[in-house]
Scaffold this motif. Structure first.
Motif, PDB file in Angstrom:
ATOM      1  N   HIS A   1       0.836  -1.204   0.000  1.00  0.00           N
ATOM      2  CA  HIS A   1       0.000   0.000   0.000  1.00  0.00           C
ATOM      3  C   HIS A   1       0.874   1.258   0.000  1.00  0.00           C
ATOM      4  CE1 HIS A   1      -3.132  -2.845   1.650  1.00  0.00           C
ATOM      5  NE2 HIS A   1      -3.809  -2.219   0.710  1.00  0.00           N
TER       6      HIS A   1
ATOM      7  N   ASP B   1       5.734  -0.122  11.445  1.00  0.00           N
ATOM      8  CA  ASP B   1       5.542  -1.562  11.600  1.00  0.00           C
ATOM      9  C   ASP B   1       6.291  -1.977  12.855  1.00  0.00           C
ATOM     10  OD1 ASP B   1       4.532  -3.864   9.280  1.00  0.00           O
ATOM     11  OD2 ASP B   1       5.414  -4.539  11.176  1.00  0.00           O
TER      12      ASP B   1
ATOM     13  N   PHE C   1       1.726   0.753  16.389  1.00  0.00           N
ATOM     14  CA  PHE C   1       0.959   1.935  15.964  1.00  0.00           C
ATOM     15  C   PHE C   1       0.233   2.606  17.136  1.00  0.00           C
ATOM     16  CE2 PHE C   1      -1.769  -1.508  13.758  1.00  0.00           C
ATOM     17  CZ  PHE C   1      -2.650  -1.676  14.827  1.00  0.00           C
TER      18      PHE C   1
ATOM     19  N   ASP D   1      -4.018  -1.748   7.650  1.00  0.00           N
ATOM     20  CA  ASP D   1      -4.311  -3.041   7.017  1.00  0.00           C
ATOM     21  C   ASP D   1      -3.943  -4.065   8.090  1.00  0.00           C
ATOM     22  OD1 ASP D   1      -4.489  -5.219   5.323  1.00  0.00           O
ATOM     23  OD2 ASP D   1      -2.646  -4.769   4.221  1.00  0.00           O
TER      24      ASP D   1
ATOM     25  N   GLN E   1       4.923 -13.065   7.469  1.00  0.00           N
ATOM     26  CA  GLN E   1       4.922 -13.541   8.858  1.00  0.00           C
ATOM     27  C   GLN E   1       4.308 -14.944   8.936  1.00  0.00           C
ATOM     28  OE1 GLN E   1       2.777 -10.198  10.510  1.00  0.00           O
ATOM     29  NE2 GLN E   1       4.604  -9.294  11.392  1.00  0.00           N
TER      30      GLN E   1
ATOM     31  N   GLU F   1      -4.270  -2.611  20.911  1.00  0.00           N
ATOM     32  CA  GLU F   1      -3.533  -1.767  19.969  1.00  0.00           C
ATOM     33  C   GLU F   1      -4.510  -1.020  19.047  1.00  0.00           C
ATOM     34  OE1 GLU F   1      -0.162  -1.206  18.674  1.00  0.00           O
ATOM     35  OE2 GLU F   1       0.236  -1.579  20.776  1.00  0.00           O
TER      36      GLU F   1
END
Ligand SMILES: C[S@@+](CC[C@H](N)C(=O)[O-])C[C@H]1O[C@@H](n2cnc3c(N)ncnc32)[C@H](O)[C@@H]1O
Length: 308
Positions: free
Chosen positions: A33, A51, A78, A100, A107, A217
């Motif tokens: 993105h 990230d 974040f 996203d 991962q 989060e």
């Protein structure tokens, strides 16, 4: 592009990118993105990406991106959004935020990360391996009642009690250290299988959410988003399961429209606080073509809101 980001076209459209705007990609991953956002920005635009995964930050693609002086990549959760933006002097100046959510394909595909019940590997599941408890460490000490709750709440696992008991019984003799040890234990105790679903799917989802505090989060970043956005700035969130989507949906609903204290009568004009967000359209799903190319997009739900 190395991989296909989920709802790529829709994400770029909904961010309504202005050439000289400042954008945030909260979940850089492998930059799919981000690459699209940068392509739409002019020379004075900016993109800041987060990230929590070191592999994402150190990926070849990320290292290529950071040579672009319009781009900044931050290794952080974040939920640290506001603190990070404060230090950059960007509170209230963000034109669009993209999330996203969840884990990335790299991962899931890397057995060493321990996210997949299909691949043998250490039972880790931390998105950020530099901090916190691994799933192995957490499972070694968790109270049985707490384990049932996590499996039930985050995995919506109806055999939560049986699975938790089996884990607690097993660890008395042997610690559970690998993904396959855990998934085969679950296979042994689950009496009925859901169609097209591995019996360990729900437990792995639940553990991953707990280990990474994913829902906390999300709540924190949403709450901060209204303060960091500029007027008309857009919030675009892509969720992959109902727990996340419910949080996003409720947040947008609660922050949109007039709010007042229902216990306080008579309601006076001064007590009415106007909502800080405006809901934009209905929830979006991936299109037919994308679904054919990328089955992971099947569960994606995108919700969009705009700062008033
Ligand atoms: C689904 S992937 C994003 C993929 C990305 N949009 C792309 O096109 O490559 C989610 C990414 O967000 C990261 N992530 C998940 N939760 C996070 C959090 N709370 N803070 C920072 N990064 C997070 C994960 O480490 C993962 O790399």
């Amino acid at each position: 592009m190395d991989h296909l980001p989920v709802m790529y076209i829709e994400a770029l459209q909904q961010l309504a990118i202005k050439k000289d705007g400042i954008y945030l990609d909260c979940t850089f991953g492998r930059g799919g993105h981000s690459q699209g956002i940068l392509a739409l920005l002019g020379p004075y635009g900016q993109l800041i990406a987060f990230d929590r995964d070191r592999d994402a930050i150190n990926s070849e693609l990320a290292q290529r991106f950071v040579k672009d002086n319009r781009f900044k990549l931050i290794h952080s959760c974040f939920s640290q959004l506001e603190v990070q933006l404060e230090s950059l002097g960007l509170i209230g100046k963000i034109d669009g935020i993209l999330m996203d959510l969840g884990v990335s394909s790299p991962q899931l595909d890397n057995p060493v990360r321990g996210f997949s019940f299909l691949r043998e590997g250490p039972l880790d599941m931390r998105m950020d391996e530099t901090t916190g408890l691994s799933a192995e460490q957490w499972l070694a000490n968790v109270d049985e009642k707490d384990l049932v709750k996590v499996l039930f709440d985050y995995g919506e696992e109806k055999f939560a009690r049986r699975i938790a008991k089996a884990i607690v019984d097993r660890r008395l003799d042997n610690p559970i250290t690998t993904t396959k040890q855990l998934s085969s234990l679950i296979e042994d105790v689950v009496p009925v299988r859901e169609k097209n679903k591995h019996p360990a799917t729900r437990t792995f989802q639940a553990l991953r959410i707990e280990i990474n505090k994913e829902l906390e989060e999300l709540k924190q970043v949403l709450e901060q988003s209204t303060r960091v956005l500029s007027p008309d700035g857009r919030l675009v969130a892509i969720s992959f399961h109902s727990l996340e989507d419910r949080i996003v949906k409720r947040f947008i609903r609660d922050e949109s429209g007039a709010k007042y204290d229902p216990g306080k009568f008579p309601v006076k004009e001064v007590d009415i606080t106007k909502g800080v967000l405006r809901k934009v359209g209905k929830a979006l799903k991936a299109g037919e073509l994308e679904l054919k190319q990328n089955p992971r997009a099947r569960s994606a739900v995108m919700r969009v809101a705009e700062k008033v």
